[in-house]
Design a protein around this motif. Sequence first.
Motif, PDB file in Angstrom:
ATOM      1  N   GLY A 295      17.426   7.142 -43.732  1.00 22.35           N
ATOM      2  CA  GLY A 295      17.803   7.446 -42.363  1.00 22.35           C
ATOM      3  C   GLY A 295      18.240   6.236 -41.570  1.00 22.35           C
ATOM      4  O   GLY A 295      18.236   5.108 -42.062  1.00 22.35           O
ATOM      5  N   THR A 296      18.612   6.505 -40.328  1.00 24.94           N
ATOM      6  CA  THR A 296      19.047   5.467 -39.404  1.00 24.94           C
ATOM      7  C   THR A 296      18.287   5.597 -38.107  1.00 24.94           C
ATOM      8  O   THR A 296      18.164   6.692 -37.560  1.00 24.94           O
ATOM      9  N   CYS A 297      17.753   4.481 -37.615  1.00 27.79           N
ATOM     10  CA  CYS A 297      17.104   4.479 -36.305  1.00 27.79           C
ATOM     11  C   CYS A 297      17.205   3.075 -35.717  1.00 27.79           C
ATOM     12  O   CYS A 297      16.590   2.141 -36.235  1.00 27.79           O
ATOM     13  N   ILE A 298      17.993   2.932 -34.685  1.00 26.62           N
ATOM     14  CA  ILE A 298      18.127   1.648 -34.000  1.00 26.62           C
ATOM     15  C   ILE A 298      17.241   1.700 -32.755  1.00 26.62           C
ATOM     16  O   ILE A 298      17.579   2.330 -31.751  1.00 26.62           O
ATOM     17  N   THR A 299      16.070   1.082 -32.820  1.00 27.51           N
ATOM     18  CA  THR A 299      15.147   1.107 -31.692  1.00 27.51           C
ATOM     19  C   THR A 299      15.654   0.219 -30.562  1.00 27.51           C
ATOM     20  O   THR A 299      16.430  -0.711 -30.773  1.00 27.51           O
ATOM     21  N   LYS A 300      15.168   0.495 -29.351  1.00 27.13           N
ATOM     22  CA  LYS A 300      15.586  -0.269 -28.182  1.00 27.13           C
ATOM     23  C   LYS A 300      14.840  -1.597 -28.064  1.00 27.13           C
ATOM     24  O   LYS A 300      15.273  -2.491 -27.346  1.00 27.13           O
ATOM     25  N   SER A 301      13.719  -1.708 -28.770  1.00 28.67           N
ATOM     26  CA  SER A 301      12.934  -2.935 -28.736  1.00 28.67           C
ATOM     27  C   SER A 301      12.544  -3.317 -30.150  1.00 28.67           C
ATOM     28  O   SER A 301      12.255  -2.455 -30.982  1.00 28.67           O
ATOM     29  N   SER A 302      12.536  -4.606 -30.435  1.00 27.70           N
ATOM     30  CA  SER A 302      12.193  -5.087 -31.772  1.00 27.70           C
ATOM     31  C   SER A 302      10.712  -5.435 -31.895  1.00 27.70           C
ATOM     32  O   SER A 302      10.256  -5.840 -32.964  1.00 27.70           O
ATOM     33  N   ARG A 303       9.942  -5.277 -30.835  1.00 30.81           N
ATOM     34  CA  ARG A 303       8.533  -5.662 -30.848  1.00 30.81           C
ATOM     35  C   ARG A 303       7.643  -4.506 -30.419  1.00 30.81           C
ATOM     36  O   ARG A 303       8.046  -3.659 -29.638  1.00 30.81           O
ATOM     37  N   GLY A 304       6.417  -4.523 -30.933  1.00 32.05           N
ATOM     38  CA  GLY A 304       5.438  -3.536 -30.515  1.00 32.05           C
ATOM     39  C   GLY A 304       5.173  -2.486 -31.574  1.00 32.05           C
ATOM     40  O   GLY A 304       5.732  -2.510 -32.676  1.00 32.05           O
ATOM     41  N   ILE A 305       4.305  -1.546 -31.231  1.00 29.64           N
ATOM     42  CA  ILE A 305       3.888  -0.492 -32.150  1.00 29.64           C
ATOM     43  C   ILE A 305       4.955   0.594 -32.227  1.00 29.64           C
ATOM     44  O   ILE A 305       5.444   1.080 -31.200  1.00 29.64           O
ATOM     45  N   LEU A 306       5.326   0.988 -33.434  1.00 29.07           N
ATOM     46  CA  LEU A 306       6.276   2.085 -33.620  1.00 29.07           C
ATOM     47  C   LEU A 306       5.603   3.413 -33.285  1.00 29.07           C
ATOM     48  O   LEU A 306       4.403   3.586 -33.497  1.00 29.07           O
ATOM     49  N   THR A 307       6.398   4.350 -32.802  1.00 25.51           N
ATOM     50  CA  THR A 307       5.860   5.669 -32.496  1.00 25.51           C
ATOM     51  C   THR A 307       6.830   6.762 -32.927  1.00 25.51           C
ATOM     52  O   THR A 307       8.045   6.591 -32.829  1.00 25.51           O
ATOM     53  N   HIS A 308       6.296   7.869 -33.402  1.00 28.28           N
ATOM     54  CA  HIS A 308       7.119   9.046 -33.689  1.00 28.28           C
ATOM     55  C   HIS A 308       6.767  10.174 -32.722  1.00 28.28           C
ATOM     56  O   HIS A 308       7.272  11.289 -32.850  1.00 28.28           O
ATOM     57  N   ARG A 309       5.931   9.858 -31.732  1.00 27.98           N
ATOM     58  CA  ARG A 309       5.427  10.883 -30.805  1.00 27.98           C
ATOM     59  C   ARG A 309       6.142  10.894 -29.457  1.00 27.98           C
ATOM     60  O   ARG A 309       6.178  11.914 -28.780  1.00 27.98           O
ATOM     61  N   ASP A 310       6.678   9.753 -29.060  1.00 22.56           N
ATOM     62  CA  ASP A 310       7.261   9.621 -27.722  1.00 22.56           C
ATOM     63  C   ASP A 310       8.732   9.237 -27.808  1.00 22.56           C
ATOM     64  O   ASP A 310       9.072   8.066 -27.941  1.00 22.56           O
ATOM     65  N   PRO A 311       9.632  10.207 -27.702  1.00 27.14           N
ATOM     66  CA  PRO A 311      11.072   9.917 -27.805  1.00 27.14           C
ATOM     67  C   PRO A 311      11.595   8.982 -26.726  1.00 27.14           C
ATOM     68  O   PRO A 311      12.678   8.400 -26.884  1.00 27.14           O
TER      69      PRO A 311
END
Length: 222
Positions: free
Chosen positions: A166-182
């Motif tokens: 898959g592809t996912c470009i997060t808005k921040s490169s730091r911190g805890i990943l989440t799949h609960r809060d879009p």
Amino acid sequence: ISAGAAGVLPVGAAAKEHGLHLPMNTDQIQAEWFAGQLAEAENVLIWPTVTYGYYPAFTEYAGSCTLSSGTFTKMIGDILESILHSGIRHVLVINTGISTISPLEQAINGPACKSRVSLFNAYSGRRFIQVQNKIQQQKNGGHADEIETSIMLAIAPEHVDMDLAGTCITKSSRGILTHRDPDSPRYSASGVVGDAVLATGEKGRQLCDAILLDLVNTYRYL
């Protein structure tokens, strides 16, 4: 040991999410592969892989485990002290994590280990970074992405399912990943950070060659 072999301690997570397309022990597979490649070329003894460590960014994903930083540092220090007590002249820690770098640095600088233990971070070497910057197509990444998936395609393709990449470009490169809060800047539905779809085995072979050059160079300066 009496012939002067150096010790190698691989450190790579066995219980850490890597999207839907890679196994949870992706870090372990890489650490053991790099250690095995070094052992084919140099006089080293490989200790069992440390498969639990400090991986706080992934615990929202089922099955992912982490130790506290302090616990991980103390555990590594105890393991290294035991290895050195066996008579090994020097230990090289091969690390395939990112969050583990700081606690590993603390452990190897402890009084029992200082000057007798070196740390090799697979994703931080000069040659690796040069090759990564040359071949990387994704805008940004960092986990189970184009780079890591390419490496796995090169060393353990039987454990990669590109149909699920898959592809996912997060808005921040730091911190805890989440799949609960879009709405979170660290949201990733699958746990991927980057673009795993762009991965190829050829890219992986170039990246592995670079990492191995960095690794051998580190070993020869022990």
